[in-house]
Enzyme design. Structure first.
Site, PDB file in Angstrom:
ATOM      1  CB  CYS A  35      37.888  35.072  -9.565  1.00 51.03           C
ATOM      2  SG  CYS A  35      37.753  36.845  -9.823  1.00 51.03           S
ATOM      3  CB  CYS A  38      34.536  36.601  -9.107  1.00 51.22           C
ATOM      4  SG  CYS A  38      35.514  36.647 -10.622  1.00 51.22           S
TER       5      CYS A  38
END
Length: 285
Positions: A35, A38
């Site tokens: 991600c 993230c």
């Protein structure tokens, strides 16, 4: 557990997060290695949490590894950050967020003595006890010099007393990443226009000057500052826009700068900000 930033697992979550949240808030960052947002958020959260000097903790949960934990909390989007306090999820956000938003979320759930003093000072102000409120705010600032909410309250009181230099000095100590940063910019713009209006002269005389000479940018600039102090923001924006049309370079781009300061004062959500920002860009390009 001594670290304020740590990895949490299904085995350690009850002790390191739920139990720990009984004494201080714990941010839980649900993330995954694939991600990209993230990867942007993780170091930012770490830096923010560490700046609180142990008042809040941060737990990382790798959702690829801890799938049961992710399922228990109903995680459907990454990153998802939850704030757990007293064993319960009390706040959360999804996606990458700016530092000011993260701090604002944390600050809502921290109970500091300086915040309690601030609340008491605001109550005193509502009762008309301005001197007592100011003294209490000064004590709160001495106790917690980094509390930007206290700083903003002090600046607002100084501005109300027309101690503009003091107010601007206090506002200058509020960090750009603080939760109060936007309000600080608004107050700074208000002070600027109030100071300018003190030397603007008479509105009728300025209107007469503009009628006699529509290209009189100085008269339009002064009139705009008076209109702002009267709450006539759209009329002021129109004057600054007209200055841009007449002479974009006038007084070091005073037309554009005046519009930007009004936007800062009103805030991005004000109904005048977006349409007049578009008009300003249209004039520039």
């Amino acid at each position: 557990m001594t670290n304020v930033v740590f990895d949490a697992s299904e085995q350690t979550f009850a002790q390191d997060v739920i139990q720990a949240s009984m004494t201080q808030p714990v941010l839980v960052d649900f993330w995954a290695s694939w991600c990209q947002p993230c990867q942007v958020l993780k170091p930012l959260l770490k830096r923010v949490v560490e700046s609180y000097n142990g008042e809040v903790r941060l737990a990382y949960v790798d959702t690829d590894v801890e799938q049961n934990l992710a399922a228990q909390f109903g995680i459907r989007s990454l990153p998802t950050v939850m704030l757990i306090k007293g064993g319960q999820v009390v706040d959360q956000f999804m996606g990458a967020q700016p530092e000011s938003a993260i701090r604002s979320l944390i600050d809502k759930h921290l109970v500091r003595e300086s915040d309690l003093m601030l609340h008491q000072a605001m109550s005193l102000l509502e009762q008309g006890h301005e001197a007592e409120a100011m003294e209490l705010l000064r004590l709160a600032h001495e106790l917690d010099p980094k509390n930007s909410a206290v700083l903003f309250a002090l600046a607002r009181l100084a501005a109300h007393a027309e101690k503009f230099d003091d107010a601007l000095s206090i506002l200058g100590s509020i960090p750009d990443n603080a939760a109060e940063a936007a309000k600080a910019r608004e107050l700074r713009a208000q002070i600027h226009f109030t100071q300018q209006a003190q030397h603007a002269g008479n509105a009728e005389e300025l209107l007469a000057r503009i009628e006699a000479n529509p290209t009189d940018c100085e008269a339009r600039e002064k009139l705009a500052t008076l209109l702002i102090t009267q709450g006539q923001y759209e009329a002021a924006l129109q004057q600054f826009l007209e200055i841009m049309r007449i002479d974009r370079a006038y007084n070091e781009a005073a037309g554009r700068k005046g519009m930007i300061q009004i936007f800062e004062m009103l805030g991005e959500s004000h109904p005048l900000t977006l349409p007049y920002r578009r008009k300003m860009f249209g004039m520039l390009h």
